[in-house]
Scaffold this motif. Structure first.
Motif, mmCIF file in Angstrom:
data_model
loop_
_atom_site.group_PDB
_atom_site.id
_atom_site.type_symbol
_atom_site.label_atom_id
_atom_site.label_comp_id
_atom_site.label_asym_id
_atom_site.label_seq_id
_atom_site.Cartn_x
_atom_site.Cartn_y
_atom_site.Cartn_z
ATOM 1 N N GLN A 27 0.914 -1.224 0.126
ATOM 2 C CA GLN A 27 0.154 0.008 -0.122
ATOM 3 C C GLN A 27 0.865 1.371 0.091
ATOM 4 N N ASN A 28 1.752 1.255 0.882
ATOM 5 C CA ASN A 28 2.758 2.349 0.884
ATOM 6 C C ASN A 28 3.609 2.571 -0.634
ATOM 7 N N ALA A 29 3.769 1.299 -1.069
ATOM 8 C CA ALA A 29 4.452 1.400 -2.451
ATOM 9 C C ALA A 29 3.621 2.134 -3.542
ATOM 10 N N LEU A 30 2.362 1.824 -3.273
ATOM 11 C CA LEU A 30 1.390 2.460 -4.494
ATOM 12 C C LEU A 30 1.028 3.786 -4.026
ATOM 13 N N ALA A 31 0.913 4.093 -2.901
ATOM 14 C CA ALA A 31 1.179 5.822 -2.304
ATOM 15 C C ALA A 31 2.041 6.317 -2.812
ATOM 16 N N LEU A 32 3.483 5.784 -2.691
ATOM 17 C CA LEU A 32 4.606 6.506 -3.172
ATOM 18 C C LEU A 32 4.638 6.756 -4.527
ATOM 19 N N ALA A 33 4.086 5.776 -5.430
ATOM 20 C CA ALA A 33 3.863 5.550 -7.009
ATOM 21 C C ALA A 33 2.986 6.889 -7.169
ATOM 22 N N ALA A 34 1.875 6.963 -6.414
ATOM 23 C CA ALA A 34 0.892 7.988 -6.855
ATOM 24 C C ALA A 34 1.620 9.453 -6.603
ATOM 25 N N VAL A 35 2.315 9.556 -5.560
ATOM 26 C CA VAL A 35 2.741 10.885 -5.257
ATOM 27 C C VAL A 35 4.018 11.164 -6.319
ATOM 28 N N CYS A 36 4.676 10.269 -6.554
ATOM 29 C CA CYS A 36 5.721 10.487 -7.419
ATOM 30 C C CYS A 36 5.112 10.968 -8.836
ATOM 31 N N LEU A 37 4.094 10.201 -9.418
ATOM 32 C CA LEU A 37 3.560 10.576 -10.812
ATOM 33 C C LEU A 37 3.089 11.757 -10.651
ATOM 34 N N THR A 38 2.169 12.345 -9.466
ATOM 35 C CA THR A 38 1.481 13.387 -9.552
ATOM 36 C C THR A 38 2.797 14.492 -9.429
ATOM 37 N N SER A 39 3.820 14.307 -8.676
ATOM 38 C CA SER A 39 5.137 15.027 -8.598
ATOM 39 C C SER A 39 5.494 15.442 -10.244
ATOM 40 N N LEU A 40 5.794 14.408 -11.001
ATOM 41 C CA LEU A 40 6.259 14.318 -12.258
ATOM 42 C C LEU A 40 5.342 15.071 -13.154
ATOM 43 N N MET A 41 3.946 15.067 -13.029
ATOM 44 C CA MET A 41 3.000 15.879 -13.627
ATOM 45 C C MET A 41 3.337 17.428 -13.478
ATOM 46 N N PHE A 42 3.173 17.732 -12.032
ATOM 47 C CA PHE A 42 3.567 19.132 -11.743
ATOM 48 C C PHE A 42 4.686 19.853 -12.200
ATOM 49 N N GLY A 43 5.998 18.958 -12.316
ATOM 50 C CA GLY A 43 7.382 19.482 -12.659
ATOM 51 C C GLY A 43 7.262 19.711 -14.325
ATOM 52 N N LEU A 44 6.520 18.655 -15.029
ATOM 53 C CA LEU A 44 6.606 18.967 -16.348
ATOM 54 C C LEU A 44 5.840 20.068 -16.892
ATOM 55 N N GLU A 45 4.727 20.041 -15.916
ATOM 56 C CA GLU A 45 3.748 21.389 -16.365
ATOM 57 C C GLU A 45 4.410 22.670 -16.121
ATOM 58 N N ILE A 46 5.416 22.770 -15.555
ATOM 59 C CA ILE A 46 6.072 24.061 -15.441
ATOM 60 C C ILE A 46 7.326 23.993 -16.384
ATOM 61 N N LEU A 49 -4.128 5.015 -8.432
ATOM 62 C CA LEU A 49 -2.984 4.619 -7.329
ATOM 63 C C LEU A 49 -3.412 5.163 -5.844
ATOM 64 N N VAL A 50 -3.922 6.220 -5.949
ATOM 65 C CA VAL A 50 -4.474 6.901 -4.814
ATOM 66 C C VAL A 50 -5.631 6.366 -4.004
ATOM 67 N N PHE A 51 -6.419 5.999 -5.022
ATOM 68 C CA PHE A 51 -7.542 5.117 -4.059
ATOM 69 C C PHE A 51 -7.286 3.814 -3.332
ATOM 70 N N VAL A 52 -6.098 3.067 -4.058
ATOM 71 C CA VAL A 52 -5.494 1.822 -3.790
ATOM 72 C C VAL A 52 -4.594 1.984 -2.429
ATOM 73 N N GLY A 53 -3.692 2.988 -2.824
ATOM 74 C CA GLY A 53 -2.553 3.067 -1.920
ATOM 75 C C GLY A 53 -2.782 4.007 -0.700
ATOM 76 N N VAL A 54 -3.335 5.191 -0.999
ATOM 77 C CA VAL A 54 -3.268 6.127 0.278
ATOM 78 C C VAL A 54 -4.107 6.100 1.056
ATOM 79 N N GLN A 55 -3.902 6.247 2.292
ATOM 80 C CA GLN A 55 -4.829 6.147 3.443
ATOM 81 C C GLN A 55 -5.280 7.525 3.850
ATOM 82 N N GLU A 56 -6.218 7.456 4.487
ATOM 83 C CA GLU A 56 -7.462 8.667 4.562
ATOM 84 C C GLU A 56 -6.908 9.243 6.043
#
Length: 527
Positions: A8-27, A182-189
């Motif tokens: 679950q933590n691995a999936l959460a990290l994958a979600a965070v890394c993917l969204t950080s990649l999106m943010f960086g690319l958009e800049i 990835l968020v729905f599966v890996g990230v805890q509320e």
């Protein structure tokens, strides 16, 4: 079947890394398509500035509010909302048929992106609590964010070459769908039951002050700097900033606790944070215009040329951390800013050579990237390490706000300087041919890098400059002014950082070890 905590933590990290990649690319990918946008939308020079600045300003607007909202209503819930907003607004950007629509869409996209960025930190902080695991998670996040920023220019150029410019934005719709899964599966509320206060007055007044200053810089020359409208904007900006200071000093839970600026290490780090955006990041918006307009490179070749400017930022942070442990961050941060300034000086010399090319710009570009890589991580670690643990989040928020606000202001300032340099060069080379309004209109087109079809659309210019040498020289002259500003900005902030750090005074808050002695270190985004 419920996934294990590790998966679950691995999936959460994958979600965070993917969204950080999106943010960086958009800049970093958008600057390489600005000349394309100028032609196809069409967009003038000020609109090109706002296409970038709308995103930055919006990020700043939501930065401090998102953390409080996520703590109160649920971090995963707010994270999901931010990704959905980013996806929908990326779709709106890709479908935009005019510059004003794109600017509005970019502002809304920036709100989603800024909220997404803060939620990434909240998710990592909650889900990775053990020291070694936490350090690895934050390190992976920072590296992926840096990859997005570093390779964004070439990715943007390649997208334009093989598809349409719209896909620079539309690609995030697809990536967002994957990230949501990835968020729905890996990230805890998670939430903070004590989070019941949001500093709305502070957020509003700071946003108005920043927006007013950027608007004054970009629109003031057209309005007339001494006109009632321009002076009114300046007065409203000043009032908003004074109101922000007054509100924050009286707020029970201010988003900016100004008492931390009495800590010398924190203040020195903040000058380093601003210094990077007075020079390096704001110039990245305009450097593709130089490669495409002054040197005549394609979008792909401009992106490749920019790699020398961005890739050193991925290589240097580990070296900078070891250097900070050996000689202390109070020396590394000013040294990094000085290196950035030296890089700008070499780029100015390289751009002024008779046969300027990416090779003549290479030494300066590399040195700028090295300086940024030396400065960024020590700035973040020093700022958060100088305050007590319960105020580290607030210190990180001030650090990120300082970066984004100084970036937005200096995108506008560099644009103003570029336009002024181009106008001055054209006025000296073509005296008496154009009136003031026509000269400014021509200068805006030159500053935007659109040199190819100027002579065909302007008979007076075709007669005075049939080979286009004057307008090209004017663009190079304007960039010389901007690079000189980069030198001065980086070196002045380096000096202020040295003074702020000082030789004595209060280094850290009570109960907090100096950053150079901290056992745990994380690698944060390079913006």
């Amino acid at each position: 079947m419920t996934p294990s905590r590790t998966s679950q933590n691995a999936l959460a990290l994958a979600a965070v890394c993917l969204t950080s990649l999106m943010f960086g690319l958009e800049i970093s990918s958008v600057p390489t398509i600005l000349s394309t946008l100028e032609r196809v939308l069409p967009a003038d020079f000020r609109e090109i500035q706002w296409i970038m600045n709308a995103y930055t300003l919006a990020c700043t607007t939501v930065l401090m509010a998102t953390g409080s909202l996520a703590d109160r209503f649920g971090r995963r819930r707010v994270y999901v909302i931010s990704i959905v907003v980013f996806a929908l607004t990326s779709l709106a950007c890709g479908l935009a048929q005019s510059a004003p629509v794109l600017i509005v869409s970019r502002f809304l996209q920036g709100m989603g992106g800024g909220a997404m960025l803060i939620c990434q930190v909240a998710v990592l902080s909650h889900q990775f609590r053990e020291g070694r695991e936490r350090s690895k998670a934050f390190g992976a996040w920072g590296i992926i964010f840096g990859i997005g920023l570093g390779f964004g220019p070439i990715i943007g150029g390649m997208i334009v070459a093989v598809a349409d410019w719209q896909w620079v934005f539309l690609v995030h719709v697809v990536l967002s769908i994957v990230a949501l899964g990835l968020v729905f599966v890996g990230v805890q509320e998670s939430r903070d039951p004590h989070a019941n206060y949001l500093d709305v007055p502070g957020i509003v007044t700071l946003s108005l002050a920043t927006f007013g200053l950027v608007y004054f810089i970009t629109q003031g020359p057209d309005l007339g700097m001494g006109s009632p409208q321009a002076l009114g904007i300046a007065a409203a900006t000043l009032v908003s900033f004074i109101a922000f200071l007054w509100i924050e000093k009286r707020s029970p839970r201010p988003m900016f606790d100004f008492s931390v600026f009495r800590i010398r290490r924190f203040s020195g780090a903040m000058f380093g944070s601003m210094g990077m955006n007075f020079s390096y990041w704001s110039f990245m918006i305009y450097l593709p215009i130089y490669f495409q307009g002054a040197l005549g490179y394609s979008s792909v070749n401009a992106g490749l040329s920019l790699l020398a400017y961005t890739l050193p930022t991925l290589v240097m942070p580990p070296f900078a951390e070891r250097l900070s442990l050996r000689i202390d961050a109070r020396r590394v941060i000013p040294l990094g800013l000085f290196t950035i300034g030296l890089g700008f000086l070499l780029m100015k010399i390289g751009s002024g050579m008779a046969h300027a090319s990416w090779l003549t710009m290479l030494p300066g570009s590399l040195l700028c990237g090295v300086g940024l890589g030396m400065t960024n991580t020590p700035v973040t670690n020093t700022a958060t390490g100088a305050v007590s643990a319960n105020r580290a989040g607030m210190a990180s928020g001030i650090d990120m706000s300082a970066r984004l606000i100084s970036l937005a202001i200096n995108i506008a300032l560099m644009g103003f300087i570029l336009l002024k340099g181009v106008t001055t060069s054209l006025a000296n080379a073509l005296p008496g041919i154009f009136d003031a309004v026509s000269l400014r209109t021509l200068a805006e087109k030159v500053a935007a890098g659109s040199l190819q079809h100027l002579a065909q659309s302007n008979a007076a210019l075709a007669a005075a400059d049939p080979q286009g040498q004057v307008v090209q020289a004017a663009l190079v002259h304007g960039f010389g002014w901007v690079m000189a500003y980069g030198v001065v900005g980086a070196w002045v902030l380096a000096l202020l950082s040295v003074v702020a750090f000082g030789a004595g005074g209060r280094d850290v808050e009570r109960g907090r070890e100096p950053t150079s002695a901290a056992a745990e270190r994380v690698c944060e985004p390079t913006l």
